[in-house]
Design a protein around this motif. Structure first.
Motif, short mmCIF file in Angstrom:
data_model
loop_
_atom_site.label_atom_id
_atom_site.label_comp_id
_atom_site.label_asym_id
_atom_site.label_seq_id
_atom_site.Cartn_x
_atom_site.Cartn_y
_atom_site.Cartn_z
N PRO A 1 1.84 -5.90 5.49
CA PRO A 1 2.36 -5.22 4.29
C PRO A 1 2.93 -3.84 4.60
O PRO A 1 3.90 -3.41 3.96
CB PRO A 1 1.14 -5.13 3.37
CG PRO A 1 0.20 -6.17 3.86
CD PRO A 1 0.42 -6.24 5.34
N SER B 1 7.15 -3.12 4.48
CA SER B 1 7.54 -2.28 3.33
C SER B 1 8.49 -1.16 3.71
O SER B 1 9.07 -0.50 2.83
CB SER B 1 6.30 -1.68 2.68
OG SER B 1 5.74 -0.64 3.48
N GLY C 1 2.81 0.43 -1.88
CA GLY C 1 1.99 -0.64 -1.34
C GLY C 1 0.68 -0.10 -0.83
O GLY C 1 -0.06 0.58 -1.54
N ARG D 1 3.10 -0.83 -11.00
CA ARG D 1 3.35 -1.59 -9.78
C ARG D 1 2.21 -1.38 -8.78
O ARG D 1 1.75 -2.33 -8.14
CB ARG D 1 4.68 -1.14 -9.17
CG ARG D 1 5.11 -1.92 -7.94
CD ARG D 1 6.55 -1.63 -7.57
NE ARG D 1 6.79 -0.21 -7.34
CZ ARG D 1 7.53 0.57 -8.12
NH1 ARG D 1 8.09 0.08 -9.22
NH2 ARG D 1 7.69 1.86 -7.82
N ASP D 2 1.75 -0.14 -8.67
CA ASP D 2 0.65 0.16 -7.75
C ASP D 2 -0.63 -0.54 -8.19
O ASP D 2 -1.34 -1.14 -7.36
CB ASP D 2 0.43 1.68 -7.72
CG ASP D 2 -0.80 2.07 -6.91
OD1 ASP D 2 -0.82 1.79 -5.70
OD2 ASP D 2 -1.74 2.64 -7.50
N TYR E 1 -0.33 -4.26 -7.50
CA TYR E 1 -0.33 -4.52 -6.05
C TYR E 1 -1.75 -4.53 -5.51
O TYR E 1 -2.14 -5.45 -4.78
CB TYR E 1 0.51 -3.47 -5.32
CG TYR E 1 0.57 -3.71 -3.83
CD1 TYR E 1 1.58 -4.47 -3.27
CD2 TYR E 1 -0.42 -3.20 -2.99
CE1 TYR E 1 1.62 -4.73 -1.91
CE2 TYR E 1 -0.39 -3.44 -1.63
CZ TYR E 1 0.63 -4.20 -1.09
OH TYR E 1 0.65 -4.46 0.26
N TRP E 2 -2.52 -3.52 -5.87
CA TRP E 2 -3.87 -3.44 -5.33
C TRP E 2 -4.79 -4.49 -5.95
O TRP E 2 -5.69 -4.99 -5.27
CB TRP E 2 -4.42 -2.02 -5.54
CG TRP E 2 -3.98 -1.15 -4.41
CD1 TRP E 2 -2.83 -0.41 -4.33
CD2 TRP E 2 -4.66 -0.95 -3.17
NE1 TRP E 2 -2.76 0.23 -3.13
CE2 TRP E 2 -3.86 -0.07 -2.39
CE3 TRP E 2 -5.85 -1.42 -2.63
CZ2 TRP E 2 -4.24 0.33 -1.11
CZ3 TRP E 2 -6.23 -1.02 -1.36
CH2 TRP E 2 -5.43 -0.16 -0.61
N ASP F 1 -3.89 -7.52 -6.66
CA ASP F 1 -3.57 -8.74 -5.91
C ASP F 1 -4.10 -8.67 -4.49
O ASP F 1 -4.65 -9.65 -3.97
CB ASP F 1 -2.06 -8.96 -5.89
CG ASP F 1 -1.48 -9.25 -7.27
OD1 ASP F 1 -2.26 -9.61 -8.18
OD2 ASP F 1 -0.25 -9.08 -7.45
N HIS F 2 -3.94 -7.50 -3.85
CA HIS F 2 -4.35 -7.39 -2.45
C HIS F 2 -5.87 -7.43 -2.32
O HIS F 2 -6.40 -8.02 -1.36
CB HIS F 2 -3.78 -6.12 -1.82
CG HIS F 2 -3.60 -6.23 -0.33
ND1 HIS F 2 -2.63 -7.03 0.24
CD2 HIS F 2 -4.28 -5.68 0.71
CE1 HIS F 2 -2.71 -6.95 1.56
NE2 HIS F 2 -3.70 -6.14 1.87
#
Length: 418
Positions: free
Chosen positions: A131, A135, A275, A295-296, A299-300, A302-303
């Motif tokens: 990632p 990125s 990311g 978005r942040d 993202y976290w 999901d990660h």
């Protein structure tokens, strides 16, 4: 009919062979240990090339160290490194390596230590480096900080043809041998400070401290007219000055990204979540947009779900530390912006990632303290201390005492205020 059958069989074998080749490639890509050994060999070749080009001596001890690393013999790697680094003349067993060559040794040892520390878990390492590298656009400058953030990204980036980004560590810029190494490797493509620039950064720091513009953060000694700085905080301030020089000279032509190790205050107005890491924008940002925050957060979310699905995640302390550090760095950007809710949420995620993180606990407590939530700050730190943390225990205990004094003072002042 027979021809058709033969053709079918040939096609079948071709498909099978292609499948086996693809599987072999995937297997190699899935085994990070292969990359560690390939990187060790690549750093050995770089050391030989630098020695020839710069008229330096690559010693037999160093060559023996690289050979062990290429062979995948971790105990020998560790033992042979100690022979290179053991106390000797000027603190070095091999003074002739105190130059542009040393970083090749250090980075080889560093990736081996991460590989062993992460329990040789290729899947978790891939969830760290892929990632980050994917990125950043080609030609970006990346300031790595922590062990994984420096050595893992350096390894994977260096093995690509050509390496897509410029990898530097913000922690090592004040080291003249490391800076000389960067000039030798990158100096023809990006601006890297010369020795006089490093001297200027050192002088700027000392002058700022003596004038009271910044706290010392270190012990400054003057002996025989020579000024020295001792202490991590002070050295990191000098590193920060050098980071700024590199940024200002290269930002028109390159994007910049940061994997934070220590807080470098001048960066914060420029930073935004990107990311797993942070983007260092060319100009200060007026603020973080709602879209960037959403978005942040997604993202976290999901990660973290992906990490928790990995069989080795729960027991991999070093991996948990690394991802916790990444999340705490982003939380710090929110705290700088006064986005207290977003900062608290991200710090809580950092703590969930690694329950014994002194950084995540102390930075969240400082956020509470700043808001006047002294009891919550103290309770958080007391709970942390009860977990018997292996790191920063003494520092955390002092902070608990400080919070208790402030809490009592605030309670005693309350009637007067009313």
């Amino acid at each position: 009919m027979k021809r058709a059958l033969v053709g079918f069989l040939v096609l079948g074998w071709m498909v099978l062979a292609a499948g086996l080749a693809t599987a072999a490639e995937a297997s190699t890509a899935d085994d990070f240990g292969v990359l560690v050994r390939e990187f060790s060999a690549a750093r050995h070749r770089l050391a030989v090339e630098l020695a020839e080009r710069l008229d330096l001596v690559l010693t037999k001890k160093a060559a023996s160290f690289f050979e062990a690393a290429e062979a995948g013999d971790w105990p020998a790697v560790s033992n042979r490194f100690q022979r290179l680094k053991a106390p000797g003349e000027g603190g070095w067993a091999v003074p002739s390596m105190r130059n542009e060559l040393w970083a090749t040794v250090h980075e080889t040892l560093g990736i081996w230590e991460v590989w062993v520390g992460w329990k040789q878990d290729s899947a978790l390492l891939r969830m760290f480096y892929e990632p980050i590298l994917s990125s950043m656009p080609e030609g970006s400058v990346y300031f790595g900080g922590t062990d994984a953030g420096r050595f893992v990204i350096t390894t994977v980036n260096a093995l690509k043809t050509p390496p897509p980004v410029f990898v530097l560590t913000q922690n090592g810029l004040a080291d003249n041998t490391y800076m000389a190494h960067l000039r030798a490797v990158y100096g023809d493509r990006i601006w890297i400070p010369e020795q006089e620039d490093s001297n200027q950064a050192f002088q700027d720091y000392v002058e700022d401290v003596q004038a009271g513009r910044i706290p010392a953060g270190a012990e400054i000694r003057i002996e025989d007219g020579r000024v020295t700085v001792q202490g991590v905080a002070g050295v990191m301030m000098i590193n920060g000055i050098l980071c700024k020089m590199i940024f200002e000279h290269n930002r028109d032509d390159h994007e910049f990204f940061v994997e934070e190790s220590y807080v470098v205050e001048w960066m914060y107005p420029h930073l935004e979540p990107h990311g797993l890491i942070l983007k260092l924008n060319r100009e200060p940002l007026p603020g973080l947009t709602t879209e960037a925050v959403d978005r942040d957060r997604q993202y976290w979310k999901d990660h973290l779900a992906l990490l928790e699905s990995q069989p080795g995640w729960a027991s991999n302390t070093e991996a948990r530390k690394a991802f916790s550090k990444l999340r705490a760095a982003i939380a710090g950007v929110y705290a700088f912006r006064g986005m207290n809710g977003e900062a608290e949420e991200a710090f809580r995620q950092a703590i969930d990632l690694y329950r014994l993180s002194p950084e995540a606990h102390m930075r969240l407590a400082q956020l509470y303290e700043k808001q006047g939530r002294l009891q919550e700050a103290r309770d958080l730190m007391v709970t942390f201390m009860r977990s018997d943390p292996p790191e920063a225990g003494e520092q955390a205990a002092k902070y608990v005492d400080e919070l208790e004094r402030k809490r009592r003072a605030a309670r005693d002042d309350a009637p007067a205020a009313e």
